[in-house]
Scaffold this motif. Structure first.
Motif, PDB file in Angstrom:
ATOM      1  N   ASN A   2     -14.643  22.810 -23.191  1.00  0.00           N
ATOM      2  CA  ASN A   2     -15.212  22.354 -21.926  1.00  0.00           C
ATOM      3  C   ASN A   2     -15.351  20.836 -21.895  1.00  0.00           C
ATOM      4  N   ILE A   3     -15.699  20.252 -23.039  1.00  0.00           N
ATOM      5  CA  ILE A   3     -15.767  18.790 -23.133  1.00  0.00           C
ATOM      6  C   ILE A   3     -14.400  18.186 -22.822  1.00  0.00           C
ATOM      7  N   LEU A   4     -13.350  18.770 -23.393  1.00  0.00           N
ATOM      8  CA  LEU A   4     -11.991  18.262 -23.167  1.00  0.00           C
ATOM      9  C   LEU A   4     -11.587  18.400 -21.703  1.00  0.00           C
ATOM     10  N   ILE A   5     -11.900  19.535 -21.093  1.00  0.00           N
ATOM     11  CA  ILE A   5     -11.545  19.749 -19.687  1.00  0.00           C
ATOM     12  C   ILE A   5     -12.209  18.708 -18.792  1.00  0.00           C
ATOM     13  N   ASN A   6     -13.471  18.411 -19.084  1.00  0.00           N
ATOM     14  CA  ASN A   6     -14.204  17.443 -18.257  1.00  0.00           C
ATOM     15  C   ASN A   6     -13.622  16.035 -18.348  1.00  0.00           C
ATOM     16  N   GLY A  47      -2.985  18.038 -29.981  1.00  0.00           N
ATOM     17  CA  GLY A  47      -2.162  17.749 -28.820  1.00  0.00           C
ATOM     18  C   GLY A  47      -2.666  16.518 -28.090  1.00  0.00           C
ATOM     19  N   THR A  48      -3.136  15.530 -28.866  1.00  0.00           N
ATOM     20  CA  THR A  48      -3.711  14.323 -28.255  1.00  0.00           C
ATOM     21  C   THR A  48      -2.702  13.573 -27.399  1.00  0.00           C
ATOM     22  N   ASN A  49      -1.460  13.479 -27.851  1.00  0.00           N
ATOM     23  CA  ASN A  49      -0.445  12.788 -27.049  1.00  0.00           C
ATOM     24  C   ASN A  49      -0.257  13.472 -25.699  1.00  0.00           C
ATOM     25  N   ASN A  50      -0.233  14.802 -25.697  1.00  0.00           N
ATOM     26  CA  ASN A  50      -0.147  15.541 -24.442  1.00  0.00           C
ATOM     27  C   ASN A  50      -1.358  15.228 -23.557  1.00  0.00           C
ATOM     28  N   PHE A  51      -2.534  15.349 -24.148  1.00  0.00           N
ATOM     29  CA  PHE A  51      -3.781  15.126 -23.421  1.00  0.00           C
ATOM     30  C   PHE A  51      -3.804  13.749 -22.774  1.00  0.00           C
ATOM     31  N   ALA A  96     -11.917  11.505 -26.111  1.00  0.00           N
ATOM     32  CA  ALA A  96     -12.030  12.964 -26.029  1.00  0.00           C
ATOM     33  C   ALA A  96     -12.017  13.581 -27.428  1.00  0.00           C
ATOM     34  N   ASP A  97     -11.110  13.090 -28.301  1.00  0.00           N
ATOM     35  CA  ASP A  97     -11.104  13.558 -29.697  1.00  0.00           C
ATOM     36  C   ASP A  97     -12.485  13.387 -30.314  1.00  0.00           C
TER      37      ASP A  97
END
Length: 261
Positions: free
Chosen positions: A21-25, A89-93, A45-46
């Motif tokens: 949920n943190i990542l989505i926000n 998947g940080t590069n994607n994010f 985000a990481d």
């Protein structure tokens, strides 16, 4: 009857969802990006995801070790430890590509006992406990039954640091592109492994990985009836930096091709 690790599994599933949920926000929002070694990135985000996961673990299991990608706590490398990738998947994010996940494993005696991988955008929670089945959102999953490499869909990834052409994974990629039905590159090792576990991919190989990239997903593959090894071994050491995972049927073909390159 509950297993001795059931409480930890329930706990890690909840923690992974909250971290997701943190990542989505933060996804496609305002976050900072820093460069790491090679072309690897680190975002806020990481860090926020990892800080949350570590705080939750510290509150409930203060004596258990933690092996984490970013903050690397001082007591991190112990036989009993939680192994954390807060954003695989940080590069994607960072580019707004919707393929990333949270990955958390638990090991005791140096042996993996629990694996949890959560894809928050697709709301897919993969998990497994050693000696049990593998699950996706509560339903048991299993690997594919394809018995020919030529009919199989494979997945791989490429190292951030490309020292030589041989190290780059290009020779392997070219070989499998010609010998399989197709090769995919998602940009998340943990999801690649989970996709093998639930039969979306038939096999996966990659090199220059870290323990937090593969531990949770690797256990999930194994409990889904798949096979996982290192490149040149018959067994799998999750601390090694290369991995082959498959439905088991095509495993020897994959390993044979890699061994010849």
């Amino acid at each position: 009857m509950n297993s001795p690790y059931n409480d930890k599994l329930v706990f890690l599933k909840n923690v992974a969802r909250e971290a997701g949920n943190i990542l989505i926000n933060l996804f496609r929002g305002n976050f900072e990006i820093e460069s790491k070694e090679g072309s690897e990135l680190l975002t806020t985000a990481d860090m926020k995801s990892e800080e949350f996961i570590i705080a939750a673990i510290r509150e409930k299991y203060p004596e258990t070790g933690i092996i984490a990608e970013e903050t690397k706590p001082a007591n991190g490398c112990e036989e009993e430890a939680f192994i954390i990738d807060p954003l695989d998947g940080t590069n994607n994010f960072s580019s707004g590509i919707p393929i990333f996940c949270v990955s958390i494993a638990y090991q005791s005696g140096g042996d993996l006992k629990i694996g949890v991988v959560y894809d928050p955008l697709h709301k897919e929670l993969f998990y497994a406990e050693k000696g049990g089945k593998a699950f996706l959102n509560g339903s048991a999953v299993s690997v594919s039954k394809r018995n020919k490499l030529s009919d199989s869909i494979l997945a791989t990834g490429f190292p951030y640091i490309k020292k030589t052409e041989k190290d780059s994974n290009l020779p392997e990629f070219s070989a499998f592109l010609m010998k399989s039905r197709g090769v995919r590159r998602l940009g998340s090792a943990a999801l690649d492994l989970c996709y093998v576990a639930c039969g979306r991919f038939d096999g996966y190989w990659e090199k220059y990985l870290k323990i937090w990239d593969v531990s949770a997903g690797g256990l999930i593959v194994r409990e889904a009836g798949g096979k996982i090894t290192n490149f040149f071994e018959s067994n799998w050491n999750h601390e090694s930096d290369d991995v082959i995972a498959s439905n088991g049927i095509i495993h020897s073909e994959i390993q044979e091709i890699i061994n010849k390159l």
